[in-house]
Design a protein around this motif. Structure first.
Motif, PDB file in Angstrom:
ATOM      1  N   THR A 115       0.830  -1.198   0.000  1.00 17.58           N
ATOM      2  CA  THR A 115       0.000   0.000   0.000  1.00 17.58           C
ATOM      3  C   THR A 115       0.865   1.249   0.000  1.00 17.58           C
ATOM      4  O   THR A 115       0.601   2.211  -0.743  1.00 17.58           O
ATOM      5  N   TYR A 156      -5.636   4.755  -3.039  1.00 15.15           N
ATOM      6  CA  TYR A 156      -5.614   3.788  -1.948  1.00 15.15           C
ATOM      7  C   TYR A 156      -6.373   2.524  -2.335  1.00 15.15           C
ATOM      8  O   TYR A 156      -5.948   1.415  -2.040  1.00 15.15           O
ATOM      9  N   ALA A 206      -4.450   0.203  -4.474  1.00 14.04           N
ATOM     10  CA  ALA A 206      -3.454  -0.523  -3.675  1.00 14.04           C
ATOM     11  C   ALA A 206      -4.094  -1.682  -2.935  1.00 14.04           C
ATOM     12  O   ALA A 206      -3.537  -2.778  -2.858  1.00 14.04           O
ATOM     13  N   LEU A 207      -5.289  -1.451  -2.385  1.00 11.47           N
ATOM     14  CA  LEU A 207      -5.972  -2.504  -1.644  1.00 11.47           C
ATOM     15  C   LEU A 207      -6.319  -3.662  -2.567  1.00 11.47           C
ATOM     16  O   LEU A 207      -6.128  -4.828  -2.226  1.00 11.47           O
ATOM     17  N   THR A 238      -3.281  -5.711  -3.378  1.00 12.15           N
ATOM     18  CA  THR A 238      -2.874  -6.540  -2.251  1.00 12.15           C
ATOM     19  C   THR A 238      -3.748  -7.776  -2.122  1.00 12.15           C
ATOM     20  O   THR A 238      -3.257  -8.884  -1.903  1.00 12.15           O
ATOM     21  N   ALA A 256      -3.017  -3.822   4.443  1.00 12.79           N
ATOM     22  CA  ALA A 256      -3.365  -2.654   3.635  1.00 12.79           C
ATOM     23  C   ALA A 256      -4.399  -1.784   4.335  1.00 12.79           C
ATOM     24  O   ALA A 256      -4.345  -0.555   4.263  1.00 12.79           O
TER      25      ALA A 256
END
Length: 274
Positions: free
Chosen positions: A54, A65, A68-69, A72, A193
């Motif tokens: 993250t 964001y 990124a989550l 992940t 994350a």
């Protein structure tokens, strides 16, 4: 609102947020044990990798964001299939040191998508904590539907019950084991994350949640997904209550004391076989 009621409701909210995070970590850990029969000491590193992934996407690549989550959650960990606890410990040490070399020892911070705090009669609801609870519910529900409603989920349950019989039925047991480890790792990474905007990031940040995850699976019973969910919420509420009504320093060791009691009185856990 009465201050004592507001304090109680604040404790509940904080405890549910912590419990949701712990549930994602503990469910992945207990799934790996249930199918692979391995105590995965590298599980906390996956939590750390989720947080640093993250950081890299948000702060270095300057992406959102939520991107990124998603990265992940869908990250695959097939190459990290462990064959024993010692291998897990060695792998955890190796990956922690790699993270130390790559990201450095200085603490990192991640800007979260929400900074709002909703005040309701003396109860302060942080938007990031609400996001953690909501996404944890979605992920756990999706996992439940996957395990109970899909062909791969049925193969996972069959492998957990009897790998030899599952192999006779034509199930690719090794592939199921890799899939289980990938799901468990993705859940731990998602937890990392989610909490990344709430704490400083360090290569060793996966150790405390890993210890708490072990407390949860010990109390619940190794391999019990349902039990891990229930106990994770209970541990989250317990720590929040102790931090609110006693001293925060006592929150963690009290959870370890509970685990020791269960090890002595009921080694197989509340939801395990007697």
């Amino acid at each position: 609102m009465n201050p004592s009621i507001a304090s109680f409701l604040q404790m509940l909210f904080n405890g549910l947020s912590l419990g949701a995070t712990l549930a994602l970590i503990a469910v992945g850990l207990t799934m790996v044990f249930g199918v692979l029969h391995v105590v995965n000491f590298a599980h906390g590193v996956l939590f750390m990798f989720g947080a640093y992934t993250t950081y890299f996407v948000v702060e270095v690549l300057e992406q959102s964001y939520f991107a990124a989550l998603a990265a992940t959650v869908f990250r695959r960990f097939q190459g990290l299939l462990l064959e024993g606890a010692i291998a897990g410990i060695l792998l955890a040490l190796l990956l922690e040191n790699l993270a130390l070399v790559w990201f450095g020892a200085s603490p990192k911070n991640v800007a979260g998508p929400f900074t709002d705090v909703v005040a309701l009669g003396g109860v302060y609801l942080e938007a990031q904590r609400m996001l953690i609870i909501a996404i944890a519910v979605v992920l756990v529900t999706a996992l439940h539907l996957f395990v109970t409603r899909t062909r791969h989920g049925r193969a996972l349950r069959a492998t957990q019950q009897d790998p030899f019989a599952a192999r006779l039925q034509g199930i690719a047991v090794r592939r199921v084991m890799i899939m289980t480890f990938a799901i468990g790792g993705a859940l731990a990474g998602a937890a990392g994350a989610l909490v990344a905007p709430q704490q400083v990031l360090l290569p060793s940040m996966g150790q405390p949640p890993l210890l708490l995850a072990f407390v949860i699976v010990i109390v619940a019973g190794m391999g019990s997904v349902k039990g891990s969910l229930i106990v994770a919420v209970a541990i989250g509420l317990l720590q929040s209550a102790i931090s609110t009504y006693w001293v925060p320093e006592a929150a963690v060791w009290s959870s370890f004391a509970v685990a020791l009691c269960f090890l002595a009185l009921r080694p197989r856990g509340v939801f395990g076989n007697a």
